[in-house]
Design a protein around this motif. Structure first.
Motif, PDB file in Angstrom:
ATOM      1  N   ALA A  18      55.537  -2.051  34.395  1.00 39.53           N
ATOM      2  CA  ALA A  18      55.567  -3.478  34.078  1.00 39.53           C
ATOM      3  C   ALA A  18      54.496  -3.852  33.052  1.00 39.53           C
ATOM      4  O   ALA A  18      54.521  -4.942  32.504  1.00 39.53           O
ATOM      5  CB  ALA A  18      55.391  -4.302  35.344  1.00 39.53           C
ATOM      6  N   SER A  19      53.532  -2.941  32.806  1.00 40.86           N
ATOM      7  CA  SER A  19      52.487  -3.263  31.829  1.00 40.86           C
ATOM      8  C   SER A  19      52.929  -2.937  30.403  1.00 40.86           C
ATOM      9  O   SER A  19      52.217  -3.207  29.451  1.00 40.86           O
ATOM     10  CB  SER A  19      51.199  -2.514  32.161  1.00 40.86           C
ATOM     11  OG  SER A  19      51.436  -1.128  32.090  1.00 40.86           O
ATOM     12  N   LEU A  20      54.104  -2.357  30.270  1.00 41.06           N
ATOM     13  CA  LEU A  20      54.583  -1.994  28.935  1.00 41.06           C
ATOM     14  C   LEU A  20      55.127  -3.240  28.241  1.00 41.06           C
ATOM     15  O   LEU A  20      56.238  -3.671  28.522  1.00 41.06           O
ATOM     16  CB  LEU A  20      55.679  -0.929  29.049  1.00 41.06           C
ATOM     17  CG  LEU A  20      56.208  -0.375  27.739  1.00 41.06           C
ATOM     18  CD1 LEU A  20      55.156   0.486  27.063  1.00 41.06           C
ATOM     19  CD2 LEU A  20      57.470   0.436  27.967  1.00 41.06           C
ATOM     20  N   GLN A  21      54.328  -3.831  27.382  1.00 38.10           N
ATOM     21  CA  GLN A  21      54.754  -5.050  26.688  1.00 38.10           C
ATOM     22  C   GLN A  21      54.781  -4.874  25.187  1.00 38.10           C
ATOM     23  O   GLN A  21      55.401  -5.641  24.491  1.00 38.10           O
ATOM     24  CB  GLN A  21      53.807  -6.208  27.027  1.00 38.10           C
ATOM     25  CG  GLN A  21      53.940  -6.637  28.464  1.00 38.10           C
ATOM     26  CD  GLN A  21      52.951  -7.719  28.824  1.00 38.10           C
ATOM     27  OE1 GLN A  21      52.547  -8.512  27.994  1.00 38.10           O
ATOM     28  NE2 GLN A  21      52.553  -7.742  30.070  1.00 38.10           N
ATOM     29  N   GLU A  22      54.054  -3.864  24.723  1.00 39.63           N
ATOM     30  CA  GLU A  22      54.006  -3.657  23.282  1.00 39.63           C
ATOM     31  C   GLU A  22      53.899  -2.170  22.984  1.00 39.63           C
ATOM     32  O   GLU A  22      53.131  -1.460  23.618  1.00 39.63           O
ATOM     33  CB  GLU A  22      52.819  -4.395  22.672  1.00 39.63           C
ATOM     34  CG  GLU A  22      52.878  -4.347  21.155  1.00 39.63           C
ATOM     35  CD  GLU A  22      51.834  -5.210  20.478  1.00 39.63           C
ATOM     36  OE1 GLU A  22      52.214  -6.025  19.647  1.00 39.63           O
ATOM     37  OE2 GLU A  22      50.647  -5.039  20.789  1.00 39.63           O
ATOM     38  N   VAL A  23      54.704  -1.726  22.028  1.00 38.36           N
ATOM     39  CA  VAL A  23      54.635  -0.344  21.572  1.00 38.36           C
ATOM     40  C   VAL A  23      54.400  -0.407  20.072  1.00 38.36           C
ATOM     41  O   VAL A  23      55.213  -0.979  19.346  1.00 38.36           O
ATOM     42  CB  VAL A  23      55.956   0.406  21.869  1.00 38.36           C
ATOM     43  CG1 VAL A  23      55.940   1.795  21.253  1.00 38.36           C
ATOM     44  CG2 VAL A  23      56.214   0.477  23.368  1.00 38.36           C
TER      45      VAL A  23
HETATM   46  C1  LIG Z   1      52.679   2.205  30.857  1.00 40.26           C
HETATM   47  O1  LIG Z   1      52.497   1.443  29.672  1.00 40.26           O
HETATM   48  C2  LIG Z   1      51.196   1.516  29.143  1.00 40.26           C
HETATM   49  C3  LIG Z   1      51.109   0.541  27.989  1.00 40.26           C
HETATM   50  O2  LIG Z   1      51.973   0.870  26.951  1.00 40.26           O
HETATM   51  C4  LIG Z   1      50.948   2.965  28.728  1.00 40.26           C
HETATM   52  O3  LIG Z   1      49.641   3.080  28.207  1.00 40.26           O
HETATM   53  C5  LIG Z   1      51.100   3.879  29.948  1.00 40.26           C
HETATM   54  O4  LIG Z   1      50.965   5.213  29.537  1.00 40.26           O
HETATM   55  C6  LIG Z   1      52.454   3.673  30.586  1.00 40.26           C
HETATM   56  N1  LIG Z   1      52.531   4.454  31.810  1.00 40.26           N
HETATM   57  C7  LIG Z   1      53.584   5.182  32.117  1.00 40.26           C
HETATM   58  C8  LIG Z   1      53.518   5.887  33.416  1.00 40.26           C
HETATM   59  O5  LIG Z   1      54.551   5.286  31.383  1.00 40.26           O
END
Ligand SMILES: *[C@@H]1O[C@H](CO)[C@@H](O)[C@H](O)[C@H]1NC(C)=O
Ligand SMILES: *[C@@H]1O[C@H](CO)[C@@H](O)[C@H](O)[C@H]1NC(C)=O
Length: 164
Positions: free
Chosen positions: A20-25
């Motif tokens: 859920a913390s993945l908001q920007e790539v």
């Molecule tokens: C989740 O997203 C964060 C932010 O992009 C990233 O740094 C992290 O590696 C991700 N974790 C997984 C388990 O994919």
């Protein structure tokens, strides 16, 4: 990593968010990127990617592809092929199985163009006794990622930590 589970009456089936913390790539145009769908479930889910506008995305050969495992791939590209609809856009992914459907939050996927660049300073003229303003000129394609850290005169540092 944040797990948020939606359980149906059948406890063997569920839908959940993987990251859920993945908001920007942010990725370099020279490497491309692989973005796993941040939603998943049991039993196996159907994963689909959409633009934030709700349009389901389509494969563009050699440019953008959704793998059967739900990973969105954006391939490396030369700066001249930059397309903001693909290379700087907001996407989301859905996971669907018999227990229902969940939608990930929006993920902004943005390419940084990797081109050789140089910064320069233009000559300035000023009347004796007046102030001359010098500006560090940075190409606009990389401007957002560059910070001016110092000015030097004959290799002597004048100011540190000021932008432009
Ligand atoms: C989740 O997203 C964060 C932010 O992009 C990233 O740094 C992290 O590696 C991700 N974790 C997984 C388990 O994919
Ligand atoms: C999904 O498949 C692609 C292509 O085979 C692979 O590169 C990627 O690592 C896979 N991702 C996951 C999360 O399994």
């Amino acid at each position: 990593v944040c797990f948020f589970a939606v359980f149906s009456e059948d406890l063997r089936s569920s839908l959940y968010f993987v990251n859920a913390s993945l908001q920007e790539v942010v990725f370099a145009s020279t490497t491309g990127t692989l973005v796993p769908c941040p939603a998943a479930g049991i039993p196996p889910v159907t994963l689909r990617w959409y633009l934030a506008t709700g349009e389901e995305i389509y494969d563009v050969p050699g440019i953008r592809h959704v793998h059967p495992n739900g990973t969105l791939q954006i391939f490396p590209f030369p700066p001249s092929s930059f397309n903001n609809l693909i290379h700087d856009n907001t996407y989301y992914c859905t996971a669907e199985n018999p227990s229902g459907k969940i939608r990930s939050q929006d993920v902004h996927i943005k390419a940084v163009l990797r081109e050789p660049y140089t910064v320069r300073v233009e000559d300035q003229k000023a009347m004796r006794g007046n102030v001359a303003v010098f500006k560090c000129i940075i190409p606009s394609s990389v401007e957002a990622y560059i910070t001016v850290v110092s000015w030097e005169k004959d290799t002597v540092s004048l100011v540190s930590g000021r932008t432009t």
